[in-house]
Design an enzyme around this catalytic site. Sequence first.
Site, PDB file in Angstrom:
ATOM      1  N   HIS A  20       4.139  28.796  17.750  1.00 46.77           N
ATOM      2  CA  HIS A  20       3.454  29.116  16.505  1.00 46.77           C
ATOM      3  C   HIS A  20       3.083  27.818  15.803  1.00 46.77           C
ATOM      4  CE1 HIS A  20       4.298  33.411  16.885  1.00 46.77           C
ATOM      5  NE2 HIS A  20       5.424  33.008  17.457  1.00 46.77           N
ATOM      6  N   GLU A 193      12.121  41.917  21.630  1.00 46.11           N
ATOM      7  CA  GLU A 193      12.982  40.878  21.056  1.00 46.11           C
ATOM      8  C   GLU A 193      13.977  41.538  20.117  1.00 46.11           C
ATOM      9  OE1 GLU A 193      12.588  36.871  18.248  1.00 46.11           O
ATOM     10  OE2 GLU A 193      11.052  38.422  18.170  1.00 46.11           O
ATOM     11  N   ASP A 270       8.644  28.620  20.949  1.00 45.16           N
ATOM     12  CA  ASP A 270       8.457  29.552  19.845  1.00 45.16           C
ATOM     13  C   ASP A 270       8.148  28.816  18.544  1.00 45.16           C
ATOM     14  OD1 ASP A 270       8.283  31.905  18.438  1.00 45.16           O
ATOM     15  OD2 ASP A 270      10.269  32.640  18.950  1.00 45.16           O
TER      16      ASP A 270
END
Length: 323
Positions: A20, A193, A270
Amino acid sequence: MTDPFRNHYVALPKAHLHVHLEAAMREATLRQWCSEDGIAVPPLVEFSDFTRFLDAYGVLIELLHTPERVGRLLDEVVADAAAQGVVALEYASIPEKSAAFASAEEALEFILPAAAEAGRRHGVWTGAVLSIDRGAGPDHALAGARLAARFADRGVVAVGLVNDERDSSVTAAAEAFAIARDAGLGVVPHVGELAGPEEVRAAIELGVDRIQHGVRAVEDPWVLDLLAETGTCLDVCPTSNVVLGVYPSLEQHPLPTLLEAGVRCSIGADDPLLFGVDVVDEYVRAEERMGIASARLAECARTSVEASFAPDEIKLDALARLA
């Protein structure tokens, strides 16, 4: 971790498919901007729950209130990717949340060429994943998909689906995904998740290109077999899963089980700033703490390249080097 060990994985050509943008900010940059703006540095690495993690992420977005800061962020993120042996970087962002621009369109008109130029400077292909906030409702999802479609030939390569999946099934985004596919874009939602294997199964049945996380598929052997049978790639981020409490430790993370079952996996960081790791750290930890052989991790790197939306020439060059 020894330098030679880390250098081995730096040298491995790889695509970074689960990162991200805002949370790939350098810590030094974070601290500088917080000081300049007179705000507290958010917590890093330790979060009591998913809400506290989202709060910290909100601070990162708040700091990006000028085009100059966004441009610096992009250059630093791409430079860091190059230093980690990344040949293709697919960065995710929600452009309408940017305070630096008057609209999501204006944000993309700045971000996409700036990222491409940074890629040329540092030798990394870049593609944007436009993230749909699953908590913002169906109208937001459709608007996000249509926005992505308008920029499909200008650097957006896929749509994603983010935020807490326990309150909104991936199936709610089916229409948005169809709009993206019609525009030639990929579909790469976060599922499996915080919610269980039923969401992984639903995503596969929707025909997604890849799944971000998806690790809880191991809780259902049928879903595990379905992943292997369809060849759907999971973009796995082990440290993220541990920090956010999905698993108690890296040693108990299911990545080895997924690979043993024949599931295709890429490895990602991530949110590097918030979780304290980069993509090379994740490869090193996978061998040192999860017991995954280096040859199998090289296959993860191969999978990451194959499953990316990078141009064929980028893929062929990286795959030849891996061979």
